[in-house]
Design a protein around this motif. Structure first.
Motif, short mmCIF file in Angstrom:
data_model
loop_
_atom_site.label_atom_id
_atom_site.label_comp_id
_atom_site.label_asym_id
_atom_site.label_seq_id
_atom_site.Cartn_x
_atom_site.Cartn_y
_atom_site.Cartn_z
N PHE A 156 1.98 14.49 -1.56
CA PHE A 156 1.93 14.27 -0.13
C PHE A 156 1.58 12.82 0.18
O PHE A 156 0.64 12.28 -0.37
CB PHE A 156 0.89 15.19 0.50
N ARG A 157 2.37 12.19 1.03
CA ARG A 157 2.07 10.83 1.42
C ARG A 157 1.80 10.74 2.91
O ARG A 157 2.55 11.28 3.72
CB ARG A 157 3.23 9.89 1.06
N GLY A 158 0.75 10.04 3.26
CA GLY A 158 0.45 9.86 4.66
C GLY A 158 -0.69 8.87 4.83
O GLY A 158 -1.48 8.68 3.91
N VAL A 159 -0.75 8.22 5.99
CA VAL A 159 -1.89 7.35 6.28
C VAL A 159 -2.76 8.08 7.28
O VAL A 159 -2.28 8.63 8.27
CB VAL A 159 -1.46 5.99 6.86
N PHE A 160 -4.03 8.06 7.02
CA PHE A 160 -4.97 8.92 7.69
C PHE A 160 -6.15 8.02 8.08
O PHE A 160 -6.86 7.51 7.22
CB PHE A 160 -5.36 9.97 6.65
N SER A 161 -6.33 7.79 9.38
CA SER A 161 -7.43 6.92 9.84
C SER A 161 -8.64 7.78 10.20
O SER A 161 -8.52 8.71 11.00
CB SER A 161 -7.00 6.11 11.07
#
Lengths: 224, 224
Positions: A156-161
């Protein structure tokens, strides 16, 4: 002295079932010494293809070439939204605001922090304030970005702030219709930290965020 | 007394942008009192469809009906393998064996425990021993299942068996060809636990597993 020290190398048995005639390969099984720089060789990305796309997800295939010349195709999933946010609301009385919500992938209710995806053209800060309001009924006058996390999951790829929300004010709830069974809990941070250490919270991401919040509170008491 | 007590209810603004005429809905924003049983209403699953399938993944669409009558379609991703395993090898000297490996979805190297998917007809125990051998060169004479974890991620479903491996013996490495740059590290458990608390380990799953290992060691010193 362990058997697998820095200097010892091991011949590797051929793992391919494609009958390829591969040269002998050697691996470094070393434990890096203090201060020693790791020599790493990220694989070259030869090609990236989108093989499926739906409303929320993309499935991506990627051809990689490793430093030993071995080629492999990897798959992973990417969220189509520009990113996700997680908000950790910390009240002036030391309580954190959490929600208990049904998660489809887990097929059960989980205790977590307000979380969601960026919608339309909104910034991560706007998404954080919107999710906080929708899920808990609180607004925050101060928002600190604690971490931008890239997924370390295999697929799973994602940017999470991840945000810390301070100076909270309760203004009432405004929720998505699929969130009707969500419950809001206010718990002392020290209690939540203890729950994490005692494994009473099941979501690894939530546990990680609790440690982060606790760490920051320990490091800079002043941010309260 | 907080504003959002058990008894206070809030009217919810209509969130749908489809112009539906929905009845007013009310949410319970209560904080459960000690010992109070939570009343939860998992949504009904109306239909489940596989909308994409590749070598390793399935994308699933699921029609849900929430307890307020609201219907929504959720998406999630499922691994096609029967499950995954993670192995935490603990040596008799109190050191844990970890690996540093490139992960495509994260596009970087991460510190983690030996991990992999079940292959063919193998059991989780067999997969655990195989991954341990492939990635670290160790075998274990004792394997304890610490936890069967169902994903709590929003978009990913999988069963993940987490093992503690004891009575280790080093027998040499046998790796997949895509794992040539993986590095093996042996670190004292107390040091690894400290790294987790100080946020020096980035993967939430790895942090969670370290807490689990530490918790078990605290709870039953005898298992060593």
């Amino acid at each position: 002295m362990e058997k697998n020290t820095k200097l010892e190398k091991f011949s590797v048995e051929k793992q391919t079932d494609r009958g390829e005639n591969l040269p002998d390969l050697y691996w470094n099984l070393g434990i890096p010494q203090k201060g020693e720089k790791l020599v790493i060789h990220p694989p070259k990305i030869l090609e990236t293809r989108v093989v499926f796309e739906s409303r929320k997800l993309k499935v991506i295939e990627q051809d990689l070439e490793f430093s030993n010349g071995y080629r492999e195709t990897w798959e992973y999933v990417e969220l189509k939204s520009k990113g996700g946010v997680q908000v950790m609301p910390l009240k002036s009385d030391g309580k954190v605001v959490m929600v208990r919500e049904y998660r489809g992938a887990a097929q059960r209710y989980v205790l977590r922090f307000p979380t969601g995806s960026l919608e339309g053209e909104e910034s991560p800060e706007q998404a954080a304030l919107r999710e906080l309001r929708e899920e808990t009924g609180y607004t925050a006058r101060r928002l600190h970005l604690l971490k931008e996390q890239r997924s370390s999951s295999t697929y799973f790829r994602g940017v999470f702030s991840i945000y810390l929300a301070l100076d909270l004010e309760f203004v009432g709830c405004r929720r998505d219709l699929g969130e009707c069974d969500m419950e809001v809990l206010e718990l002392p941070l020290e209690e939540v930290f203890g729950m994490a250490l005692r494994l009473e919270i099941e979501s690894p991401q939530t546990v990680y965020s609790i440690l982060m919040l606790h760490h920051y509170q320990q490091q800079r008491k002043s941010f309260l």
